[in-house]
Design a protein around this motif. Sequence first.
Motif, PDB file in Angstrom:
ATOM      1  N   ARG A 153     -52.161 -28.140   7.730  1.00  0.00           N
ATOM      2  CA  ARG A 153     -52.613 -27.155   8.721  1.00  0.00           C
ATOM      3  C   ARG A 153     -53.666 -27.759   9.645  1.00  0.00           C
ATOM      4  N   LEU A 154     -54.555 -28.601   9.090  1.00  0.00           N
ATOM      5  CA  LEU A 154     -55.539 -29.289   9.928  1.00  0.00           C
ATOM      6  C   LEU A 154     -54.843 -30.177  10.949  1.00  0.00           C
ATOM      7  N   THR A 155     -53.783 -30.858  10.499  1.00  0.00           N
ATOM      8  CA  THR A 155     -53.045 -31.759  11.393  1.00  0.00           C
ATOM      9  C   THR A 155     -52.339 -30.980  12.502  1.00  0.00           C
ATOM     10  N   LEU A 210     -45.218 -35.184  -1.124  1.00  0.00           N
ATOM     11  CA  LEU A 210     -44.733 -35.480  -2.477  1.00  0.00           C
ATOM     12  C   LEU A 210     -45.234 -34.469  -3.503  1.00  0.00           C
ATOM     13  N   ARG A 211     -45.961 -33.450  -3.074  1.00  0.00           N
ATOM     14  CA  ARG A 211     -46.489 -32.451  -4.009  1.00  0.00           C
ATOM     15  C   ARG A 211     -45.339 -31.591  -4.530  1.00  0.00           C
ATOM     16  N   PRO A 212     -45.082 -31.564  -5.852  1.00  0.00           N
ATOM     17  CA  PRO A 212     -43.853 -30.932  -6.374  1.00  0.00           C
ATOM     18  C   PRO A 212     -43.834 -29.408  -6.224  1.00  0.00           C
ATOM     19  N   HIS A 271     -49.279 -15.306  13.783  1.00  0.00           N
ATOM     20  CA  HIS A 271     -48.302 -14.731  12.857  1.00  0.00           C
ATOM     21  C   HIS A 271     -48.419 -15.319  11.451  1.00  0.00           C
ATOM     22  N   ARG A 272     -49.247 -16.340  11.284  1.00  0.00           N
ATOM     23  CA  ARG A 272     -49.288 -17.078  10.011  1.00  0.00           C
ATOM     24  C   ARG A 272     -50.261 -16.406   9.046  1.00  0.00           C
ATOM     25  N   ILE A 273     -49.803 -15.343   8.366  1.00  0.00           N
ATOM     26  CA  ILE A 273     -50.684 -14.585   7.479  1.00  0.00           C
ATOM     27  C   ILE A 273     -50.714 -15.174   6.063  1.00  0.00           C
ATOM     28  N   ALA A 274     -49.805 -16.089   5.728  1.00  0.00           N
ATOM     29  CA  ALA A 274     -49.813 -16.700   4.394  1.00  0.00           C
ATOM     30  C   ALA A 274     -50.844 -17.829   4.347  1.00  0.00           C
ATOM     31  N   LYS A 275     -51.427 -18.046   3.160  1.00  0.00           N
ATOM     32  CA  LYS A 275     -52.436 -19.090   3.043  1.00  0.00           C
ATOM     33  C   LYS A 275     -51.766 -20.429   2.731  1.00  0.00           C
ATOM     34  N   PRO A 276     -52.309 -21.534   3.253  1.00  0.00           N
ATOM     35  CA  PRO A 276     -51.781 -22.846   2.880  1.00  0.00           C
ATOM     36  C   PRO A 276     -52.191 -23.211   1.456  1.00  0.00           C
ATOM     37  N   GLU A 285     -47.787 -20.453   2.110  1.00  0.00           N
ATOM     38  CA  GLU A 285     -46.708 -21.008   2.908  1.00  0.00           C
ATOM     39  C   GLU A 285     -46.528 -22.456   2.437  1.00  0.00           C
ATOM     40  N   PRO A 286     -45.332 -23.030   2.581  1.00  0.00           N
ATOM     41  CA  PRO A 286     -45.087 -24.370   2.020  1.00  0.00           C
ATOM     42  C   PRO A 286     -45.704 -25.497   2.847  1.00  0.00           C
ATOM     43  N   LEU A 287     -47.003 -25.396   3.109  1.00  0.00           N
ATOM     44  CA  LEU A 287     -47.788 -26.454   3.742  1.00  0.00           C
ATOM     45  C   LEU A 287     -49.156 -26.466   3.084  1.00  0.00           C
ATOM     46  N   SER A 288     -49.796 -27.627   3.041  1.00  0.00           N
ATOM     47  CA  SER A 288     -51.143 -27.703   2.485  1.00  0.00           C
ATOM     48  C   SER A 288     -52.168 -27.542   3.604  1.00  0.00           C
TER      49      SER A 288
END
Length: 692
Positions: A331-333, A600-602, A371-376, A324-327
Amino acid sequence: MAHTCRGTINLSTAHFDMEDSCGIVLTNGARTYHLKASSEVERQQWITALELAKAKAVRMMSSHSDDSGDDEDGTASPADKSELHDTIRNLSLKLDDLSNCNELVAKHGAALQRSLNELDGLRIPFESSEKLKAVNERATLFRITSNAMINACRDFLALAETHSRKWQRALQYEQEQRVHLEETIEQLAKQHNSLERAFRSAPGRASNPTKSFSEGDLLTTKGEDSEEDEDTEYFDAMEDSTSYITVITEAKEDRKTESGTTGSVEWTSDNVLDGASLVPKGPKVKRRVRIPDKPNYSLNLWSIMKNCIGRELSKIPMPVNFNEPLSMLQRLTEDLEYHHLLDKAVHCTNSVEQMCLVAAFSVSSYSTTVHRIAKPFNPMLGETFELDRLDDMGLRSLCEQVSHHPPSAAHYVFSKHGWSLWQEITISSKFRGKYLSIMPLGAIHLEFQASGNHYVWRKSTSTVHNIIVGKLWIDQTGDIEIVNHRTKDRCQLKFLPYSYFSKEMARKVTGVVSDSQGKAHYVLSGSWDEQMECAKIVQSSPSSPSSDGKQKTVYQTLPAKLLWKKYPLPENAENMYYFSELALTLNEHEEGVAPTDSRLRPDQRLMEKGHWDEANTEKQRLEEKQRVNRRRRLEACARGCGAEEEKEAEVYVPLWFERRLDPLTGETACMYKGGYWEAKEKQDWHMCPNIF
């Protein structure tokens, strides 16, 4: 059996295998049974008996297939059977035609060969005309027979192709029906859960004077004969229920002697556990409410996952299709989404009441995972993420990736309301074939400045099921113990694993809050994806021993109060990776952040925009750049230090955190050393590494 019950094994389709010298593996559909005999001889006797029983079951099925039970049990209709018989008969006739043609071809071919041989042996020219005539006749017969065989083959092929397409359509229809059935069952289970919750919170039940919870499963053992009231107990001494529903100090003081309760039952005057003020207050800052919809990319899952069994997932390069488009830092935050629970806990004058809110906060961090089955995205070494929300959330949060193998992130949060939180979480994950286990290692610390209360707990294990076949779903399991190191209060939380056959509601969490002497004060109950409630214990007593000889403690409680309730998901969330309102804003572009910030991660940004192919290319470039930097560090270490120091010097030195010994847990953990927000104010980022 005509009507199967739970646990029935269909021997005709079962499979037996030998696990070890005494072990037997019995596979039946999706279930696998592991049996163990006392000796190898006994194991062989069982295998023989099971194989004989299987052979008998197969014979019985073939002989009694026409009257095997109800028509509704999936047996074919008469029309389907007649069509099947007609098809088989036609195919058999065509096969007979092919056999006859084959015999004729062989016969005439041999005759033609003999004629040709005779033609070769001729010496007298005048005989040639007769023999040539015979050759031509036989050649003509051969050609006619060959054409007949070719036509029969063509008919056979056309018939087979027609029915093959029909069978493919039938198979596709059955697959679609199976998927539809799975979705229907899931929807029914959700409706069942919501109906249960609605029933439990109905006005008629809410006015019950007392509820009793058993330690462990938090259910009473008295009302087992009655389905309707199995988790409610009534006490004759508590006729007037109003003094317990309306929490009023004067009325409660009048009734204290009359009701015969032991111990203190009064609440603190500020009523911080009252569920009326659950919505956080503060100025709303205009932030984005949507991201581009998730594109529909197909991917062969098994081709990637078959190489992952038993390996650490962080060491396997995975395409962004699984992400998913998060690191992980973002997710910790996300754990801070329900920060208002801690803002409220600051005002608690009673430490056990404060513990209830802290426990609700610890459970709320799992609500986003259902519902969040995708990995960060696995963060780059040195990657950071800040959340500067002093205005609307009253807090500042900073995360930094401090280790790559194993992946470890340090996190520090400061709130202007009077609390701070810090943690170093190391993610350990193992792929086991059918499921994926994610074990977050490390302690979470929460401190309230005014009271000095210092809470420590650890996260539970997350399990992702149906990795290969079926719909992915996530479950949280295990126990969490929250300890207040100043007062020695404790809270034991139990995350019940999901079971299809369990009468408990799905994703259930139960808990008991007790003081330093071990006396229980509050019972917690709810689910990690919906809400948590707490009920004050006014009396506890041992129950009568159950059939298995175990004795449980029965808690008589006041009506439960709502501690935490999940926010509804935004509109169109199913097309936006099921992000919450807070998650949608985490990757929103902000000015002035550090050059190492996750925003800023491309590759992550490209994925969010829907450009997954470009994101995969960019991800490979970043990972190779990280590997080159690691090799340079190792080479510099080999030149500048001795062999003994090489391993120690390889450890990456974080920029904003430093390793210290935690006196409470006895572990070495990364803690915030300061300087980030000062650097942001000056916009001086010269010390940041170039990782993107």
